[in-house]
Design a protein around this motif. Structure first.
Motif: not given
Length: 340
Positions: A143-172
């Motif tokens: 279960t632990v291995i499948l959890t890591w694999i599934s979450v990592l696959c989910y993150v790698l398939t996210l578009p870069s502009n929808t990952v959710g980085l806070d734009n304030q960090l860029y501007n700061s």
């Protein structure tokens, strides 16, 4: 897909026009990860052994291993600085990029891990056997291995502009912005609200329990004891049970509870790759164990074995009665006591 993700993230940084100087953030990240790895290993070293198998314990071990692998990988990139593997060019810039990817991965794990841990304890908390179960251990590992694999696959398939980085960090002006997860914030807020509500409901019981607090010497250890009340009405027993859970939990995690209050009140923005750590997980683990004990209180027998589920909180010392035969005569009570 991974190469495309890395390239898109690389483009994301230059798109915002930041001048990346890799030496400063790379060294800072290495030092932060080194501190986190040492803290994880220290907590795993001092935790209690010979406990029942649980999902959270296996996940904490896996998190420590992932952090160690991440640290070694980042140090490898930092040491060789510029090299090629499978057609991908690695530089110090990718230390920040790798930390960003793992930050997003860590940031979306809080809810799933808490849900699976709570479900695990709800189903197994009343079982008193501590004998090793190969099938259960294998189930936890898979279960632990499948959890890591599934979450990592989910993150790698996210578009870069929808990952959710806070734009304030860029501007700061930061050269290496990171993903800030809201999951840990809401979990902390929820746990603090439940603890405060329990304090309000059981305040008179807490005061009555703390007033006769004394120190005794038991098996060469200085411990605290409270008077044991074996007979009570169903309503009073439920309130008394909740009070002991509350006192035992807060008594062990008081500094961490205070720290979570400060984080929530000050709205501290902590990068997700730091916030997901072994101390935080064990704090959440103890809280979920207390909730499971409360929900399944009618099915729990007051035996020592059923309370051995927490690597840090000795719940049985708050609930299992015994006679303090080794206590100092001046402190030795005349009635049955429990340690907390």
């Amino acid at each position: 897909m991974a190469v495309m993700f890395w390239e898109s993230w690389s483009f994301l940084h230059f798109q915002y026009g930041h001048i990346f100087q890799p030496s400063e953030p790379s060294r800072a990240l290495l030092l932060i990860m080194l501190g986190k790895v040492l803290l994880n290993l220290f907590l795993l070293r001092i935790r209690r052994r010979n406990l029942r198998e649980s999902f959270m314990v296996h996940f904490c071990i896996s998190l420590a291993l992932v952090d160690l692998v991440l640290l070694v990988t980042m140090f490898f990139i930092f040491y060789f600085q510029d090299f090629m593997i499978m057609g991908i060019r690695f530089t110090k810039y990718h230390i920040c990029l790798l930390a960003q990817i793992m930050a997003v991965t860590y940031g979306v794990l809080h809810y799933p891990i808490s849900l699976m841990t709570g479900l695990d304890y709800y189903l197994t908390i009343t079982k008193a056997s501590k004998s090793p179960n190969v099938c259960r251990r294998l189930l936890y590992i898979v279960t632990v291995i499948l959890t890591w694999i599934s979450v990592l696959c989910y993150v790698l398939t996210l578009p870069s502009n929808t990952v959710g980085l806070d734009n304030q960090l860029y501007n700061s002006g930061y050269q290496c912005p990171f993903y800030i997860s809201s999951q840990s914030y809401w979990l902390s807020l929820g746990m603090l609200l439940i603890i405060c509500l329990a304090f309000v409901l059981c305040w008179s019981e807490v005061v009555a329990m703390v007033q006769p607090l004394k120190l005794v010497l038991y098996k060469s250890e200085t411990v605290l004891f409270f008077p044991h009340m074996p007979e009570c009405s169903p309503r009073d027993c439920a309130k008394h049970f909740l009070t002991r859970l509350l006192v035992c939990f807060v008594g062990n995690w008081a500094p961490f509870v205070f720290l979570q209050m400060l984080i929530v009140l000050l709205d501290v923005q902590i990068p997700a790759y730091i916030e997901m750590n072994v101390p935080w997980l064990y704090f959440t683990n103890s809280f979920l164990i207390a909730v499971a004990y409360w929900v399944r209180r009618r099915q729990i027998e007051l035996t020592e074995e059923v309370w051995d589920a927490d690597p840090f909180v000795n719940w049985k010392f708050c609930f299992v009665p015994f006679h303090s035969q080794n206590a100092d005569e001046k402190q030795k009570p005349t009635s049955e006591i429990v340690i907390c």
